[in-house]
Design a protein around this motif. Structure first.
Motif, PDB file in Angstrom:
ATOM      1  N   ALA A  73       0.836  -1.206   0.000  1.00  0.00           N
ATOM      2  CA  ALA A  73       0.000   0.000   0.000  1.00  0.00           C
ATOM      3  C   ALA A  73       0.868   1.252   0.000  1.00  0.00           C
ATOM      4  N   ASN A  74       1.951   1.229   0.831  1.00  0.00           N
ATOM      5  CA  ASN A  74       2.848   2.375   0.883  1.00  0.00           C
ATOM      6  C   ASN A  74       3.563   2.568  -0.437  1.00  0.00           C
ATOM      7  N   SER A  75       3.960   1.433  -1.050  1.00  0.00           N
ATOM      8  CA  SER A  75       4.637   1.504  -2.346  1.00  0.00           C
ATOM      9  C   SER A  75       3.717   2.084  -3.407  1.00  0.00           C
ATOM     10  N   HIS A  76       2.443   1.657  -3.386  1.00  0.00           N
ATOM     11  CA  HIS A  76       1.472   2.176  -4.353  1.00  0.00           C
ATOM     12  C   HIS A  76       1.243   3.664  -4.134  1.00  0.00           C
ATOM     13  N   SER A  77       1.214   4.085  -2.849  1.00  0.00           N
ATOM     14  CA  SER A  77       1.018   5.493  -2.540  1.00  0.00           C
ATOM     15  C   SER A  77       2.190   6.327  -3.026  1.00  0.00           C
ATOM     16  N   ASP A  78       3.426   5.792  -2.866  1.00  0.00           N
ATOM     17  CA  ASP A  78       4.613   6.518  -3.304  1.00  0.00           C
ATOM     18  C   ASP A  78       4.613   6.707  -4.814  1.00  0.00           C
ATOM     19  N   LYS A  79       4.134   5.687  -5.548  1.00  0.00           N
ATOM     20  CA  LYS A  79       4.105   5.783  -6.999  1.00  0.00           C
ATOM     21  C   LYS A  79       3.129   6.857  -7.462  1.00  0.00           C
ATOM     22  N   ASN A  80       2.053   7.049  -6.678  1.00  0.00           N
ATOM     23  CA  ASN A  80       1.037   8.025  -7.051  1.00  0.00           C
ATOM     24  C   ASN A  80       1.363   9.443  -6.567  1.00  0.00           C
ATOM     25  N   ALA A  81       2.455   9.577  -5.773  1.00  0.00           N
ATOM     26  CA  ALA A  81       2.814  10.885  -5.251  1.00  0.00           C
ATOM     27  C   ALA A  81       3.215  11.822  -6.396  1.00  0.00           C
ATOM     28  N   VAL A  82       2.811  13.088  -6.273  1.00  0.00           N
ATOM     29  CA  VAL A  82       3.109  14.070  -7.309  1.00  0.00           C
ATOM     30  C   VAL A  82       4.473  14.698  -7.027  1.00  0.00           C
ATOM     31  N   LEU A  83       5.361  14.642  -8.002  1.00  0.00           N
ATOM     32  CA  LEU A  83       6.680  15.242  -7.865  1.00  0.00           C
ATOM     33  C   LEU A  83       6.587  16.723  -8.213  1.00  0.00           C
ATOM     34  N   THR A  84       7.051  17.564  -7.292  1.00  0.00           N
ATOM     35  CA  THR A  84       6.945  19.009  -7.470  1.00  0.00           C
ATOM     36  C   THR A  84       8.321  19.625  -7.668  1.00  0.00           C
ATOM     37  N   LYS A  85       8.387  20.582  -8.594  1.00  0.00           N
ATOM     38  CA  LYS A  85       9.619  21.322  -8.830  1.00  0.00           C
ATOM     39  C   LYS A  85       9.500  22.711  -8.201  1.00  0.00           C
ATOM     40  N   ASP A  86      10.562  23.157  -7.556  1.00  0.00           N
ATOM     41  CA  ASP A  86      10.641  24.508  -7.018  1.00  0.00           C
ATOM     42  C   ASP A  86      11.785  25.213  -7.737  1.00  0.00           C
ATOM     43  N   ILE A  87      11.446  26.144  -8.621  1.00  0.00           N
ATOM     44  CA  ILE A  87      12.446  26.832  -9.426  1.00  0.00           C
ATOM     45  C   ILE A  87      12.603  28.271  -8.939  1.00  0.00           C
ATOM     46  N   PHE A  88      13.838  28.632  -8.547  1.00  0.00           N
ATOM     47  CA  PHE A  88      14.128  30.001  -8.106  1.00  0.00           C
ATOM     48  C   PHE A  88      15.075  30.650  -9.115  1.00  0.00           C
ATOM     49  N   ASN A  89      14.680  31.800  -9.621  1.00  0.00           N
ATOM     50  CA  ASN A  89      15.510  32.519 -10.577  1.00  0.00           C
ATOM     51  C   ASN A  89      16.380  33.526  -9.823  1.00  0.00           C
ATOM     52  N   ASN A  90      17.651  33.179  -9.626  1.00  0.00           N
ATOM     53  CA  ASN A  90      18.566  34.076  -8.916  1.00  0.00           C
ATOM     54  C   ASN A  90      19.490  34.814  -9.874  1.00  0.00           C
ATOM     55  N   THR A  91      19.085  34.872 -11.137  1.00  0.00           N
ATOM     56  CA  THR A  91      19.865  35.591 -12.146  1.00  0.00           C
ATOM     57  C   THR A  91      19.187  36.919 -12.467  1.00  0.00           C
ATOM     58  N   PRO A  92      19.905  37.861 -13.079  1.00  0.00           N
ATOM     59  CA  PRO A  92      19.270  39.138 -13.436  1.00  0.00           C
ATOM     60  C   PRO A  92      18.389  39.040 -14.669  1.00  0.00           C
ATOM     61  N   GLN A  93      18.487  37.935 -15.416  1.00  0.00           N
ATOM     62  CA  GLN A  93      17.673  37.763 -16.622  1.00  0.00           C
ATOM     63  C   GLN A  93      16.427  36.933 -16.319  1.00  0.00           C
ATOM     64  N   LYS A  94      15.418  37.068 -17.158  1.00  0.00           N
ATOM     65  CA  LYS A  94      14.232  36.240 -17.006  1.00  0.00           C
ATOM     66  C   LYS A  94      14.553  34.805 -17.430  1.00  0.00           C
ATOM     67  N   MET A  95      13.872  33.862 -16.823  1.00  0.00           N
ATOM     68  CA  MET A  95      14.098  32.447 -17.069  1.00  0.00           C
ATOM     69  C   MET A  95      12.872  31.850 -17.752  1.00  0.00           C
ATOM     70  N   SER A  96      13.082  31.111 -18.836  1.00  0.00           N
ATOM     71  CA  SER A  96      11.972  30.494 -19.566  1.00  0.00           C
ATOM     72  C   SER A  96      11.772  29.061 -19.095  1.00  0.00           C
ATOM     73  N   LEU A  97      10.525  28.717 -18.782  1.00  0.00           N
ATOM     74  CA  LEU A  97      10.179  27.380 -18.304  1.00  0.00           C
ATOM     75  C   LEU A  97       9.079  26.799 -19.182  1.00  0.00           C
ATOM     76  N   ALA A  98       9.159  25.502 -19.443  1.00  0.00           N
ATOM     77  CA  ALA A  98       8.122  24.802 -20.204  1.00  0.00           C
ATOM     78  C   ALA A  98       7.433  23.820 -19.264  1.00  0.00           C
ATOM     79  N   LEU A  99       6.110  23.897 -19.154  1.00  0.00           N
ATOM     80  CA  LEU A  99       5.346  23.010 -18.287  1.00  0.00           C
ATOM     81  C   LEU A  99       4.850  21.807 -19.083  1.00  0.00           C
ATOM     82  N   SER A 100       4.426  20.767 -18.372  1.00  0.00           N
ATOM     83  CA  SER A 100       4.086  19.492 -19.011  1.00  0.00           C
ATOM     84  C   SER A 100       2.869  19.576 -19.925  1.00  0.00           C
TER      85      SER A 100
END
Length: 300
Positions: A73-100
């Motif tokens: 059950a725990n293994s099945h729950s882990d497979k269904n967990a949503v992987l989240t990305k946290d992107i921080f732009n620490n540069t002076p330029q804008k950063m382009s991101l493509a979503l799924s």
């Protein structure tokens, strides 16, 4: 006990085995035990030991089945967990991101975007702290939502900009294309109104006033129905520059603090070029103006 590391008391009490012996087999076992336990007393210790051993094996077996089921059950729950990305732009330029889903994001400096690697079947939700421009892939069945500082922006497919930093008390939504719905999660919103619909050229401003612990909400509509001009009726300069960016599709860089509380009242001829308009505004209000690549920079 080792079993206690895997099974709590409450889980053990609620456990139900998935497999039980058939009545026929259990009856035969019981008859065999009854027959043997009715033998002379000299055999009793042996059968008592056998019964205890069988009980231990049964408990261990049931425990092992329970542990395996729980691990599955725990293994099945882990497979269904949503992987989240946290992107921080620490540069002076804008950063382009493509979503799924095919949507794209331009994340500006000192901004953070949190989003799932893959959106689920029902919704597309992201979390923003800072400034970003979203070009949302249209999907009528799956709304796209941006959460930012007590404000929820929901669209199906459009282009808009959100400015909302933790260090700033204001959240601003600027709509370039399509239509968006903005909702305020704070129940103390003025007039108890919590939903606002924006059309292209509109600027939504949500601000928390720290001294009075109150909220202010403004939806500023660009007067774009005039035949020959755009009309600004006492708009703050940051809103004027934001709307000029939308009209001319050109980046205008400014520092909100440097603009102060000054406002602009006037009409802009639709035939005028953006450099001419900005030069006029800068001259009348003593702003500095320079061109930086394809952008314009306003200074005080």
């Amino acid at each position: 006990m080792v079993i206690e590391e895997h099974i709590g008391e409450e889980e053990w009490e609620d456990f139900q085995p998935t497999h039980v012996l058939s009545p026929d087999i259990s009856g035969k076992i019981w008859n065999r035990i009854d027959k043997n336990t009715s033998s002379p007393a000299m055999h009793y210790p042996y059968f008592r030991w056998l019964a205890v051993a069988a009980s231990v094996v049964l408990v261990a077996g049931l425990s092992w089945v329970f542990i395996i089921q729980k691990q599955k059950a725990n293994s099945h729950s882990d497979k269904n967990a949503v992987l989240t990305k946290d992107i921080f732009n620490n540069t002076p330029q804008k950063m382009s991101l493509a979503l799924s889903d095919g949507s794209t994001v331009e994340l500006l400096s000192n901004s953070t975007l949190s989003y799932p690697e893959n959106f689920n079947a029902a919704k597309r939700d992201v979390l923003l702290n800072g400034e970003a421009t979203f070009s949302v892939a249209k999907n009528v069945a799956k709304p796209f939502s941006v959460y930012s500082n007590s404000v929820l922006i929901t669209v199906l497919g459009t282009r808009f900009t959100v400015k909302s930093y933790d260090s700033n008390t204001a959240t601003k939504v600027i709509l370039q294309e399509g239509r968006v719905m903005v909702k305020i999660s704070d129940s103390s919103a003025p007039g108890n109104k919590t939903e606002y619909s924006l059309t292209p050229g509109d600027v939504f401003i949500f601000k928390k006033i720290k001294k009075t612990d109150s909220l202010s909400v403004h939806v500023l509509h660009l007067e774009k129905d005039k035949a020959d001009c755009y009309e600004f009726n006492n708009y703050p300069f940051d809103v004027v520059f934001d709307q000029l960016q939308i009209i001319y599709n050109t980046k205008i860089i400014y520092n909100r603090a440097e603009l102060g509380n000054r406002t602009f009242i006037g009409k802009i001829d639709k035939k005028d070029s953006l450099p001419h308009i900005l030069k006029s505004i800068a001259l009348l209000n003593k702003f500095g103006l320079r061109q930086q690549g394809d952008s314009f920079v306003i200074s005080n």
